[in-house]
Motif scaffolding. Sequence first.
Motif, short mmCIF file in Angstrom:
data_model
loop_
_atom_site.label_atom_id
_atom_site.label_comp_id
_atom_site.label_asym_id
_atom_site.label_seq_id
_atom_site.Cartn_x
_atom_site.Cartn_y
_atom_site.Cartn_z
N GLN A 157 69.74 49.00 35.16
CA GLN A 157 69.49 50.27 34.48
C GLN A 157 70.36 50.40 33.23
OE1 GLN A 157 70.29 52.92 37.77
NE2 GLN A 157 68.13 53.43 38.01
N LEU A 158 71.63 50.08 33.36
CA LEU A 158 72.55 50.21 32.23
C LEU A 158 72.21 49.21 31.13
CD1 LEU A 158 75.95 50.84 34.05
CD2 LEU A 158 74.36 52.51 33.07
N ASP A 159 71.78 48.02 31.51
CA ASP A 159 71.35 47.03 30.50
C ASP A 159 70.15 47.54 29.71
OD1 ASP A 159 73.35 45.26 31.13
OD2 ASP A 159 72.11 43.96 32.38
N ALA A 160 69.19 48.15 30.42
CA ALA A 160 68.00 48.69 29.75
C ALA A 160 68.38 49.84 28.82
CB ALA A 160 66.99 49.17 30.78
N LEU A 161 69.33 50.68 29.22
CA LEU A 161 69.77 51.78 28.38
C LEU A 161 70.50 51.27 27.14
CD1 LEU A 161 71.08 54.32 31.05
CD2 LEU A 161 68.91 54.36 29.83
N ARG A 162 71.31 50.21 27.30
CA ARG A 162 71.99 49.61 26.15
C ARG A 162 70.98 49.08 25.14
NH1 ARG A 162 75.30 47.45 30.29
NH2 ARG A 162 77.37 48.42 30.32
N GLU A 163 69.98 48.41 25.67
CA GLU A 163 68.94 47.85 24.78
C GLU A 163 68.23 48.96 24.02
OE1 GLU A 163 64.65 45.55 25.16
OE2 GLU A 163 66.04 45.47 26.86
N PHE A 164 67.88 50.03 24.71
CA PHE A 164 67.18 51.16 24.10
C PHE A 164 68.04 51.81 23.01
CE2 PHE A 164 66.40 55.78 24.05
CZ PHE A 164 65.06 55.81 23.72
N ALA A 179 75.97 44.38 24.63
CA ALA A 179 76.46 44.13 25.99
C ALA A 179 77.98 44.03 25.97
CB ALA A 179 75.85 42.85 26.54
N GLY A 180 78.60 44.72 26.91
CA GLY A 180 80.06 44.68 26.99
C GLY A 180 80.78 45.63 26.06
N ALA A 181 80.04 46.37 25.23
CA ALA A 181 80.69 47.31 24.30
C ALA A 181 81.41 48.40 25.10
CB ALA A 181 79.65 47.94 23.39
N SER A 182 82.68 48.62 24.77
CA SER A 182 83.47 49.58 25.54
C SER A 182 84.12 50.65 24.67
CB SER A 182 84.56 48.84 26.33
OG SER A 182 85.41 48.13 25.45
N ALA A 183 83.69 50.75 23.41
CA ALA A 183 84.23 51.80 22.53
C ALA A 183 83.76 53.17 23.03
CB ALA A 183 83.78 51.56 21.10
N PRO A 184 84.53 54.23 22.76
CA PRO A 184 84.16 55.56 23.26
C PRO A 184 82.76 56.00 22.85
CG PRO A 184 86.43 55.60 22.48
CD PRO A 184 85.87 54.24 22.13
N SER A 195 80.07 54.16 22.34
CA SER A 195 79.07 53.45 23.14
C SER A 195 79.00 53.99 24.55
CB SER A 195 79.39 51.95 23.18
OG SER A 195 79.35 51.39 21.88
N LEU A 196 80.15 54.18 25.18
CA LEU A 196 80.18 54.65 26.56
C LEU A 196 79.69 56.09 26.66
CD1 LEU A 196 83.58 53.12 27.74
CD2 LEU A 196 81.27 52.30 28.24
N ALA A 197 80.02 56.94 25.68
CA ALA A 197 79.57 58.33 25.70
C ALA A 197 78.05 58.41 25.57
CB ALA A 197 80.24 59.11 24.59
N THR A 198 77.48 57.57 24.70
CA THR A 198 76.02 57.54 24.52
C THR A 198 75.34 57.05 25.79
OG1 THR A 198 76.28 57.11 22.15
CG2 THR A 198 74.14 56.60 23.13
N LEU A 199 75.90 56.00 26.39
CA LEU A 199 75.33 55.42 27.61
C LEU A 199 75.35 56.44 28.74
CD1 LEU A 199 74.22 52.56 28.13
CD2 LEU A 199 76.44 51.98 29.14
N ALA A 200 76.48 57.15 28.90
CA ALA A 200 76.59 58.16 29.96
C ALA A 200 75.58 59.29 29.74
CB ALA A 200 78.01 58.71 30.01
N PHE A 201 75.42 59.70 28.48
CA PHE A 201 74.47 60.77 28.18
C PHE A 201 73.06 60.35 28.57
CE2 PHE A 201 71.31 62.69 25.42
CZ PHE A 201 71.58 64.05 25.59
N LEU A 202 72.65 59.17 28.15
CA LEU A 202 71.28 58.71 28.45
C LEU A 202 71.06 58.57 29.95
CD1 LEU A 202 70.64 56.03 25.67
CD2 LEU A 202 69.33 58.13 26.05
#
Length: 397
Positions: free
Chosen positions: A88-95, A100-105, A107-114
């Motif tokens: 699921q997280l890989d698909a969200l990153r792609e979207f 992959a592996g991005a850990s900047a605030p 990137s993580l904030a966007t991923l959590a929101f989605l």
Amino acid sequence: MWTRELVVSAPGKVILHGEHAVVLGKVALAVALDLRTFLRLRPGAEGRLSVSLPGVGVRRSWDTPDLRALRERIAADGDESKSPSVEQLDALREFAGIAAGASAPDSLATLAFLYMCLAISAKYGDVPSVDIVVCSELPTGAGLGSSAAYAVCLAAALLMLCGAISCPLQEGESTARWTEEELTLINSWAFRGEQVIHGNPSGVDNAVGTWGGALRYQAGKITPLKRVPTLRILLTNTKVPRSTKILVAGVKEKILKFPAIMNPVLDSIDAISQECQSVLEAMPANPSAEHYPVLEEFFDINQHHLNVLGVGHPSLDRLCQVTASHSLHSKLTGAGGGGCGITLLPPDTSPLAVEAAKQDLCACGFECWETKIGAPGVTLHCCSSLSAQVLHALAQS
């Protein structure tokens, strides 16, 4: 359709006592910090969902049909008890175009929101067209629960937008809070957001952000304290970076090397946490100066214990020396090795003494905030009740 403009806020957190000992099954006390994250909801363009996080440089907008299609693609089933999967997280990153592996605030904030948006809407229906803006008084990466405060605000806002929880703010009210049952739901979804950001969080930070006050944590069990006074503190960020993982490993190594010496230290830290809980629950809501000496002694003793564990740092020693010169008592909070420290400010502390301490700490290159602990948890606000400073920050989108 969402028609109101409202703001959700959640507090940060500090560990009062129990750092490192908690990893080994001892008691820790976590308290809500009255530095908050704010999320503004405003009606948006039809068929669009927008999020702006100016503090970390995020401004994104998506079409509702695209989000609906993505939700079906990642098979978000809306079960708040399920952890986000790698797929699921890989698909969200792609979207979202996140490497992959991005850990900047950002990137993580966007991923959590989605993730939270899609998983919550899978169970409760589409999120209506809104513009979401988030700002925070909390520094990121300082161990003060900034990501959890963000996740709690998101969970409360998205659940309210989808109708899973009520909108408790009545006309003419400045603030309102949700029922205990609704707070439990907010907390469970906020924990999912924390899993996206941190992988394997303890759940303490999001629980503090949800319920506020103070919580006891031991062996995975989180218990709110019965009654918590509001205490003034000075929060100081030494700005010295540290690795929690390395510090925890160092403590474990010391315990293995000197068990007869170190285990009694851990037992003493555990006793301080439990004694402090008893004192806090017996204190009035607005304690007077005579209630503080025992809390100050706990700070002094525990700071020495933490140095024995090997998680002190010259910057934290300097912080304690500076505040002691103003007759104030401090200790590190969190992982140690730098990071942040907290200083108690009894009610009879003169404003001049506080200002002098702040100036001396800033002269060391530190950053200071005069704030409170024991703050309320996640709260819904009407915009007119917020300070001009918060409204200005929310307008920077």
